[in-house]
Design an enzyme around this catalytic site. Sequence first.
Site, PDB file in Angstrom:
ATOM      1  N   TYR A   1       6.144 105.321 -76.288  1.00 15.02           N
ATOM      2  CA  TYR A   1       4.969 106.175 -76.096  1.00 15.02           C
ATOM      3  C   TYR A   1       4.082 105.683 -74.940  1.00 15.02           C
ATOM      4  O   TYR A   1       3.024 106.232 -74.700  1.00 15.02           O
ATOM      5  CB  TYR A   1       4.191 106.410 -77.395  1.00 15.02           C
ATOM      6  CG  TYR A   1       3.756 105.198 -78.198  1.00 15.02           C
ATOM      7  CD1 TYR A   1       2.902 104.242 -77.665  1.00 15.02           C
ATOM      8  CD2 TYR A   1       4.179 105.048 -79.522  1.00 15.02           C
ATOM      9  CE1 TYR A   1       2.475 103.154 -78.416  1.00 15.02           C
ATOM     10  CE2 TYR A   1       3.766 103.963 -80.285  1.00 15.02           C
ATOM     11  CZ  TYR A   1       2.914 103.018 -79.720  1.00 15.02           C
ATOM     12  OH  TYR A   1       2.501 101.949 -80.467  1.00 15.02           O
TER      13      TYR A   1
ATOM     14  N   LYS B   1      -0.401 100.456 -74.104  1.00 14.38           N
ATOM     15  CA  LYS B   1       0.984 100.167 -73.692  1.00 14.38           C
ATOM     16  C   LYS B   1       1.294 100.816 -72.343  1.00 14.38           C
ATOM     17  O   LYS B   1       2.058 100.259 -71.548  1.00 14.38           O
ATOM     18  CB  LYS B   1       1.978 100.659 -74.752  1.00 14.38           C
ATOM     19  CG  LYS B   1       1.866  99.962 -76.119  1.00 14.38           C
ATOM     20  CD  LYS B   1       2.426  98.568 -76.118  1.00 14.38           C
ATOM     21  CE  LYS B   1       2.563  98.021 -77.535  1.00 14.38           C
ATOM     22  NZ  LYS B   1       2.946  96.604 -77.569  1.00 14.38           N
TER      23      LYS B   1
HETATM   24  C1  HXC Z   1      -8.795 103.107 -89.097  1.00 13.59           C
HETATM   25  C2  HXC Z   1      -9.114 100.881 -88.597  1.00 13.59           C
HETATM   26  C3  HXC Z   1      -7.907 100.531 -89.271  1.00 13.59           C
HETATM   27  C4  HXC Z   1      -7.155 101.604 -89.885  1.00 13.59           C
HETATM   28  C5  HXC Z   1      -8.798  98.728 -88.464  1.00 13.59           C
HETATM   29  N1  HXC Z   1      -9.606  99.713 -88.123  1.00 13.59           N
HETATM   30  N2  HXC Z   1      -7.752  99.193 -89.173  1.00 13.59           N
HETATM   31  N3  HXC Z   1      -9.548 102.146 -88.500  1.00 13.59           N
HETATM   32  N4  HXC Z   1      -7.633 102.866 -89.747  1.00 13.59           N
HETATM   33  N5  HXC Z   1      -6.024 101.356 -90.533  1.00 13.59           N
HETATM   34  C6  HXC Z   1     -10.870  99.617 -87.397  1.00 13.59           C
HETATM   35  C7  HXC Z   1     -11.890  98.843 -88.226  1.00 13.59           C
HETATM   36  O1  HXC Z   1     -12.497  99.678 -89.184  1.00 13.59           O
HETATM   37  C8  HXC Z   1     -12.863  98.380 -87.148  1.00 13.59           C
HETATM   38  O2  HXC Z   1     -13.703  99.413 -86.722  1.00 13.59           O
HETATM   39  C9  HXC Z   1     -11.928  98.093 -85.981  1.00 13.59           C
HETATM   40  O3  HXC Z   1     -10.725  98.830 -86.212  1.00 13.59           O
HETATM   41  C10 HXC Z   1     -11.596  96.627 -85.844  1.00 13.59           C
HETATM   42  O4  HXC Z   1     -11.070  96.197 -87.080  1.00 13.59           O
HETATM   43  P1  HXC Z   1     -11.029  94.649 -87.489  1.00 13.59           P
HETATM   44  O5  HXC Z   1     -10.243  94.516 -88.725  1.00 13.59           O
HETATM   45  O6  HXC Z   1     -12.405  94.072 -87.460  1.00 13.59           O
HETATM   46  O7  HXC Z   1     -10.273  94.060 -86.218  1.00 13.59           O
HETATM   47  P2  HXC Z   1      -9.433  92.797 -86.038  1.00 13.59           P
HETATM   48  O8  HXC Z   1      -9.646  91.787 -87.114  1.00 13.59           O
HETATM   49  O9  HXC Z   1      -9.665  92.404 -84.658  1.00 13.59           O
HETATM   50  O10 HXC Z   1      -7.912  93.332 -86.224  1.00 13.59           O
HETATM   51  C11 HXC Z   1      -7.239  94.049 -85.232  1.00 13.59           C
HETATM   52  C12 HXC Z   1      -6.375  95.172 -85.820  1.00 13.59           C
HETATM   53  C13 HXC Z   1      -5.498  94.658 -86.965  1.00 13.59           C
HETATM   54  C14 HXC Z   1      -5.546  95.763 -84.699  1.00 13.59           C
HETATM   55  C15 HXC Z   1      -7.295  96.236 -86.366  1.00 13.59           C
HETATM   56  O11 HXC Z   1      -4.754  95.714 -87.539  1.00 13.59           O
HETATM   57  C16 HXC Z   1      -4.574  93.586 -86.498  1.00 13.59           C
HETATM   58  O12 HXC Z   1      -4.993  92.456 -86.256  1.00 13.59           O
HETATM   59  N6  HXC Z   1      -3.276  93.838 -86.378  1.00 13.59           N
HETATM   60  C17 HXC Z   1      -2.302  92.844 -85.900  1.00 13.59           C
HETATM   61  C18 HXC Z   1      -0.929  93.125 -86.358  1.00 13.59           C
HETATM   62  C19 HXC Z   1      -0.431  94.480 -85.980  1.00 13.59           C
HETATM   63  O13 HXC Z   1      -1.139  95.459 -86.024  1.00 13.59           O
HETATM   64  N7  HXC Z   1       0.846  94.539 -85.695  1.00 13.59           N
HETATM   65  C20 HXC Z   1       1.534  95.794 -85.500  1.00 13.59           C
HETATM   66  C21 HXC Z   1       1.902  95.996 -84.139  1.00 13.59           C
HETATM   67  S1  HXC Z   1       3.153  97.200 -84.176  1.00 13.59           S
HETATM   68  P3  HXC Z   1     -15.200  99.673 -87.313  1.00 13.59           P
HETATM   69  O14 HXC Z   1     -15.666 100.863 -86.557  1.00 13.59           O
HETATM   70  O15 HXC Z   1     -15.014  99.908 -88.795  1.00 13.59           O
HETATM   71  O16 HXC Z   1     -15.974  98.425 -87.015  1.00 13.59           O
HETATM   72  C22 HXC Z   1       3.186  98.081 -82.829  1.00 13.59           C
HETATM   73  C23 HXC Z   1       4.358  99.082 -82.805  1.00 13.59           C
HETATM   74  C24 HXC Z   1       3.989 100.485 -83.071  1.00 13.59           C
HETATM   75  O17 HXC Z   1       2.389  97.933 -81.987  1.00 13.59           O
HETATM   76  C25 HXC Z   1       4.225 101.003 -84.442  1.00 13.59           C
HETATM   77  C26 HXC Z   1       3.615 102.356 -84.746  1.00 13.59           C
HETATM   78  C27 HXC Z   1       2.505 102.346 -85.777  1.00 13.59           C
END
Ligand code: HXC
Length: 255
Positions: free
Chosen positions: A143, A158
Amino acid sequence: MRNKTVIVTGGSNGMGKFMAKRFVEEGANVLITGRTEETLSTAKQEIEISGSGNVEYFVMDVRKPDQVANMVELSISKFGQIDHLINNAAGNFISPAEKLSVNGWNSVIDIVLNGTFYCSKEVGNYWINNEWKGSIINIVATYAWNAGAGVIHSAAAKAGVLSMTRTLAVEWGTKYGIRVNAIAPGPIERTGGAEKLFLSEEAAQRTLDSVPLHRLGKPEEIAGVAHFLCSDNAGYINGEVITMDGGQWLNKHPF
Ligand code: HXC
């Protein structure tokens, strides 16, 4: 890859861990990074039994440039050099664009787009100052050039990383012989991305139906491509993106 050093960001789980395992299997020294010490420490134990290479870990957040600088210092102090950087750390979640908060947008852009730049710049400067012809692999997604409905933050980030891949391939390839490439994985089993895509049985089936090969990719297959891109056999590949998605993104008219 004996005597080579590879940094894998986000190397404590999913694809990152499998890439790290493959490099250790091939005899390389590997530095994995991530935000959680416990996960990194468990991953290190799991990875180091894969082969003869050494594994170290560093707790850091790719969003913090000072921590990225420390990552480079640690790799040099432990292993004496850096040969390859795998920008694998990512953040993502599914959200309709109209409901995505500013913080949600910023947090994914910061991890994926800014983090990739901070790591590339820091490692790139180390190579430039030491006249070292290293290589970078960025993990993108199809994407990046297609639509990413439901993940607008990740798609925009990306796409930026893909542009960074091509730009640095030309800029640093011309001046310093540094190669920069990307891998675009499709749905890959045993990864954080797959967990997010497989929240319901219906969503899982939809994903499988969209892949011509009717299966998920294996993280070991992605690790194989990463190993190839780091090898001398790929010495003339620069600025390229290798898609490994079972043909999913081409599958517009299934019948
Ligand atoms: C809506 C969301 C959310 C959700 C987080 N937020 N999760 N909003 N739906 N499911 C919002 C929060 O409410 C907050 O906004 C803001 O995002 C930041 O969230 P935090 O938890 O404080 O951030 P942080 O601790 O920095 O975490 C970052 C993250 C988290 C991206 C949100 O998911 C993470 O750390 N992920 C790492 C692992 C990961 O995602 N791996 C997958 C990659 S796969 P507000 O407004 O409430 O303050 C990939 C392939 C694609 O990339 C696959 C397709 C899906």
